[in-house]
Structures are given as C-alpha cells and as structure tokens.
Design a protein around this motif. Structure first.
Motif, mmCIF file in Angstrom:
data_model
loop_
_atom_site.group_PDB
_atom_site.id
_atom_site.type_symbol
_atom_site.label_atom_id
_atom_site.label_comp_id
_atom_site.label_asym_id
_atom_site.label_seq_id
_atom_site.Cartn_x
_atom_site.Cartn_y
_atom_site.Cartn_z
ATOM 1 N N GLN A 280 -48.094 -37.864 69.224
ATOM 2 C CA GLN A 280 -46.970 -38.184 68.351
ATOM 3 C C GLN A 280 -46.616 -37.289 67.495
ATOM 4 N N GLY A 281 -47.744 -36.842 66.832
ATOM 5 C CA GLY A 281 -47.550 -35.823 65.726
ATOM 6 C C GLY A 281 -46.655 -34.491 66.259
ATOM 7 N N ASN A 282 -47.304 -34.182 67.447
ATOM 8 C CA ASN A 282 -46.711 -32.909 67.877
ATOM 9 C C ASN A 282 -45.121 -33.201 68.376
ATOM 10 N N GLY A 283 -45.003 -34.473 68.803
ATOM 11 C CA GLY A 283 -43.763 -34.617 69.149
ATOM 12 C C GLY A 283 -42.633 -34.749 67.941
ATOM 13 N N PHE A 284 -43.049 -35.323 66.823
ATOM 14 C CA PHE A 284 -42.263 -35.574 65.382
ATOM 15 C C PHE A 284 -42.153 -33.885 64.896
ATOM 16 N N MET A 285 -43.416 -32.944 65.127
ATOM 17 C CA MET A 285 -43.018 -31.712 64.652
ATOM 18 C C MET A 285 -42.173 -31.054 65.622
ATOM 19 N N HIS A 286 -42.112 -31.168 66.818
ATOM 20 C CA HIS A 286 -41.187 -30.688 67.883
ATOM 21 C C HIS A 286 -39.851 -31.125 67.667
ATOM 22 N N ASP A 287 -39.409 -32.234 67.412
ATOM 23 C CA ASP A 287 -38.389 -32.939 66.840
ATOM 24 C C ASP A 287 -37.590 -32.213 65.669
ATOM 25 N N GLN A 288 -38.558 -32.172 64.594
ATOM 26 C CA GLN A 288 -38.269 -31.589 63.484
ATOM 27 C C GLN A 288 -37.558 -30.147 63.397
ATOM 28 N N ARG A 289 -38.232 -29.288 64.354
ATOM 29 C CA ARG A 289 -38.151 -27.977 64.613
ATOM 30 C C ARG A 289 -36.831 -27.860 65.064
ATOM 31 N N LYS A 290 -36.542 -28.678 66.250
ATOM 32 C CA LYS A 290 -35.370 -28.642 66.935
ATOM 33 C C LYS A 290 -34.206 -28.994 66.010
ATOM 34 N N ARG A 291 -34.276 -30.085 65.158
ATOM 35 C CA ARG A 291 -33.353 -30.524 64.059
ATOM 36 C C ARG A 291 -32.955 -29.105 63.133
ATOM 37 N N ARG A 292 -34.015 -28.477 62.967
ATOM 38 C CA ARG A 292 -33.761 -27.400 62.050
ATOM 39 C C ARG A 292 -33.228 -25.944 62.627
ATOM 40 N N ILE A 293 -33.491 -25.777 63.775
ATOM 41 C CA ILE A 293 -32.808 -24.854 64.607
ATOM 42 C C ILE A 293 -31.502 -25.181 64.889
ATOM 43 N N PHE A 294 -31.194 -26.460 65.382
ATOM 44 C CA PHE A 294 -29.716 -27.054 65.635
ATOM 45 C C PHE A 294 -28.849 -26.627 64.162
ATOM 46 N N GLY A 295 -29.589 -27.155 63.069
ATOM 47 C CA GLY A 295 -28.964 -27.014 61.791
ATOM 48 C C GLY A 295 -28.550 -25.667 61.399
ATOM 49 N N ASP A 296 -29.484 -24.715 61.654
ATOM 50 C CA ASP A 296 -29.297 -23.141 61.428
ATOM 51 C C ASP A 296 -28.218 -22.495 62.177
ATOM 52 N N VAL A 297 -28.049 -23.280 63.578
ATOM 53 C CA VAL A 297 -27.238 -22.744 64.334
ATOM 54 C C VAL A 297 -25.764 -23.021 64.006
ATOM 55 N N VAL A 298 -25.779 -24.361 63.619
ATOM 56 C CA VAL A 298 -24.367 -24.832 63.093
ATOM 57 C C VAL A 298 -23.967 -24.202 61.977
ATOM 58 N N THR A 299 -24.882 -23.860 61.016
ATOM 59 C CA THR A 299 -24.540 -23.196 59.647
ATOM 60 C C THR A 299 -23.964 -21.923 60.027
ATOM 61 N N HIS A 300 -24.643 -21.034 60.704
ATOM 62 C CA HIS A 300 -24.434 -19.835 61.089
ATOM 63 C C HIS A 300 -22.923 -19.643 61.801
ATOM 64 N N VAL A 301 -22.835 -20.480 62.909
ATOM 65 C CA VAL A 301 -21.592 -20.499 63.298
ATOM 66 C C VAL A 301 -20.336 -20.837 62.709
ATOM 67 N N PHE A 302 -20.466 -21.655 61.727
ATOM 68 C CA PHE A 302 -19.494 -21.999 60.674
ATOM 69 C C PHE A 302 -19.237 -21.001 59.922
ATOM 70 N N LEU A 303 -20.480 -20.488 59.215
ATOM 71 C CA LEU A 303 -20.171 -19.380 58.484
ATOM 72 C C LEU A 303 -19.291 -17.982 59.199
ATOM 73 N N ALA A 304 -19.913 -17.734 60.516
ATOM 74 C CA ALA A 304 -19.206 -16.598 61.186
ATOM 75 C C ALA A 304 -17.603 -16.926 61.447
ATOM 76 N N VAL A 305 -17.184 -18.455 61.741
ATOM 77 C CA VAL A 305 -16.005 -18.809 61.782
ATOM 78 C C VAL A 305 -15.236 -18.428 60.673
ATOM 79 N N MET A 306 -15.677 -18.754 59.641
ATOM 80 C CA MET A 306 -15.028 -18.595 58.192
ATOM 81 C C MET A 306 -14.959 -17.295 57.673
ATOM 82 N N ALA A 307 -15.866 -16.353 58.219
ATOM 83 C CA ALA A 307 -15.858 -14.941 57.932
ATOM 84 C C ALA A 307 -14.697 -14.467 58.620
#
Length: 305
Positions: free
Chosen positions: A17-44
C-alpha cells in the motif's frame, strides 16, 4: 494459526500500500509537471509569435498589407533603408529624434521631481504634509486623459502648440505631474532607517547632502525603476502627442507609426511600419538591459552592506 496468518497478511500488504501511494503521488507530480510545461510552452508561443511576425514582416519584399501567406516569402533589407532615407512622405528619423529628445529630458526631470517629493514626504515633517499626500492620492485615481482638452487649451494660450515649441510643450506635459507619483519611491525611502539621517546631521551634513550622499545611493534600485518609467512614458504615449503635435515635423514615433497605417499610406508603408516598430523597440530593449545590470549591482551592494 488464523491470527498469525492475519498478521502476516497485514504486514505484507502494508509495504504494498505504501509503494502504491508513492507511485500514485509520483504519477500525479509528473502529470502536473507535464501540464505546467505544456501550458508555459503554449503561452510562450502566443507571446513570441507576434514579435517574430513583426520582425519577419519588416524584411518583407511585398509592402502591401494583404498577403496570401502568414509569413513573408521574399525578404529584403530595403524597408529599413527606405524608412530612414525616404523623407519625402514621412520623416521618420526626425520623429525618432523628437521622441528621443523628449524621452531623455522627461526621464531626467521626472527622476528629479519624484526623488525630491518622495524625500520631502518621507524624511521631513512639516505642516500640511498628510493633506498633500491625500490630495495627491485622490488626484492619482483619475486618468490623465481626462485633462487632455484642458491641457491643450492651456498650452495653446501660451503659444506652445505650433512650431518648435511643441517639443517643449510635450516635455512640460509629461514632466509636470510626475511629482505626484511619489508613493512608490516614498515607500522605499520609508524603509531606510532614520538613524542614518540623524548620524549625518550630527556630522554636520545639510539636508541636501543627506539627500544626495545618503538617500539617493541607497535608492538606486528604485531610481532604475523610475528612470525606465520616465523614459517609456513619452516613448509609448499616443493620446497626448496626438492632441498637441499637429504637423509631421513635431510627430513622435507613435504618431509616425499610426500615420503609416492610414489608408493613403498603408499600401506602401505597411512593411516599413513593421521596420519602424522594430526600430522603436531597440532603445527600449537597450534601456532594460543596461538598467537591469545597474539594478542587480545595486541590489547586490545593498545585500552586502
């Protein structure tokens, strides 16, 4: 036995369960970074596309405004050459020189006015000080465009709306009310300890010496900011210049660029308009680069101090 198996099951599932939680948290962080960078690229891209288009259009061989392609097909440097050499229709070098003269004088005058008023409001105590600050605050809430007609007739009464006096009139207009915008500078001066002034007075310094040798060196970051604002005000203004300047000999670059887009000039001057826009942005870019260096040096010096 059942109790032991339950304990083993619980202990084995806890790490999963701990590994699954860490894995989900890492996925959310990666997804957030991707969305942020895509948004900044479009704005640029959205921010840079008009700048790139104007730069490329300034080299366009086709001077007409209506084209079949978004970017030019053939490029030439003739637009820049004709912009500064063809003075029969529009004297762009004269407009550029007028704007540069006005901007330099306004920058220096505004800087002196703002520093002087801010120093008086921040470091000195006198009767009517708070009343003046309140009046300046209330007047600052009204847009300057409300006074355009009144300013024009006042200048006309003094004979400053014709001939070479127009340049002086624009300098006066842009500089006259600058002292009322002292609040930002005053707020910065309020952070300077009064003990510095008191120590200087004990050493025999006059108020002018305290102002020039103590307050101004400490306020260098705000001086940089005020210098940029003072330069950009006449450089980019259109409304006040349009109301006062009536002939091309007294036009600023803003009026010159506006004139190029009129129906009688646009077919021949559209590409030159883009070239003029690029030329107008060069002094602003140089000013920002130079002032940014001074700003960083002054901030690093204040941190060391």
């Amino acid at each position: 036995m059942r109790k032991d198996t339950k304990e083993q099951t619980m202990t084995s599932t806890a790490p999963q369960q701990g590994n699954g939680f860490m894995h989900d948290q890492r996925k959310r962080r990666i997804f957030g970074d991707v969305v942020t960078h895509v948004f900044l690229a479009v704005m640029a891209v959205i921010w840079l596309l008009p700048i790139v288009w104007v730069l490329l259009e300034s080299f366009n061989e086709n001077t007409a405004p209506y084209q079949t392609t978004f970017f030019p097909r053939k490029y030439t440097f003739a637009n820049y050459v004709q912009l500064f050499t063809d003075r029969n229709v529009m004297n762009f070098p004269r407009m550029f020189a007028n704007t540069m003269i006005i901007a330099i004088f306004v920058c220096l005058i505004q800087l002196f006015f703002v520093l002087s008023v801010a120093f008086c409001m921040s470091r000195l105590r006198f009767r009517g000080r708070k009343a003046f600050m309140n009046i300046a605050l209330v007047l600052g809430m009204f847009p300057g465009i409300m006074a355009v007609i009144a300013i024009y007739f006042i200048l006309k009464a003094f004979g400053l709306t014709s001939g070479g006096w127009v340049i002086l009139a624009l300098i006066i207009v842009y500089s006259a009310g600058s002292g009322a915008g002292f609040y930002v500078m005053k707020g910065y001066m309020d952070t300077i300890p009064m003990s510095l002034d008191e120590a200087a007075y004990l050493d025999g310094c006059t108020t002018w010496q305290v102002f020039t040798k103590i307050t101004i060196p400490i306020c260098r970051p705000m001086i940089v900011y005020q210098a940029i604002v003072g330069f950009l005000t006449p450089w980019l203004d259109f409304v006040m210049a349009k109301a006062i300047a009536r002939t091309q000999d007294n036009f600023t670059v803003a009026l010159g660029l506006w004139q190029m887009l009129q129906k009688e000039y646009i077919n021949d001057w559209y590409a030159r308009f883009a070239a003029g826009a690029v030329c107008v942005s060069i002094p602003i870019a140089i000013l920002f680069i130079v002032m940014q260096r001074f700003y960083q040096e002054s901030m690093s010096g204040s941190v060391k101090g």
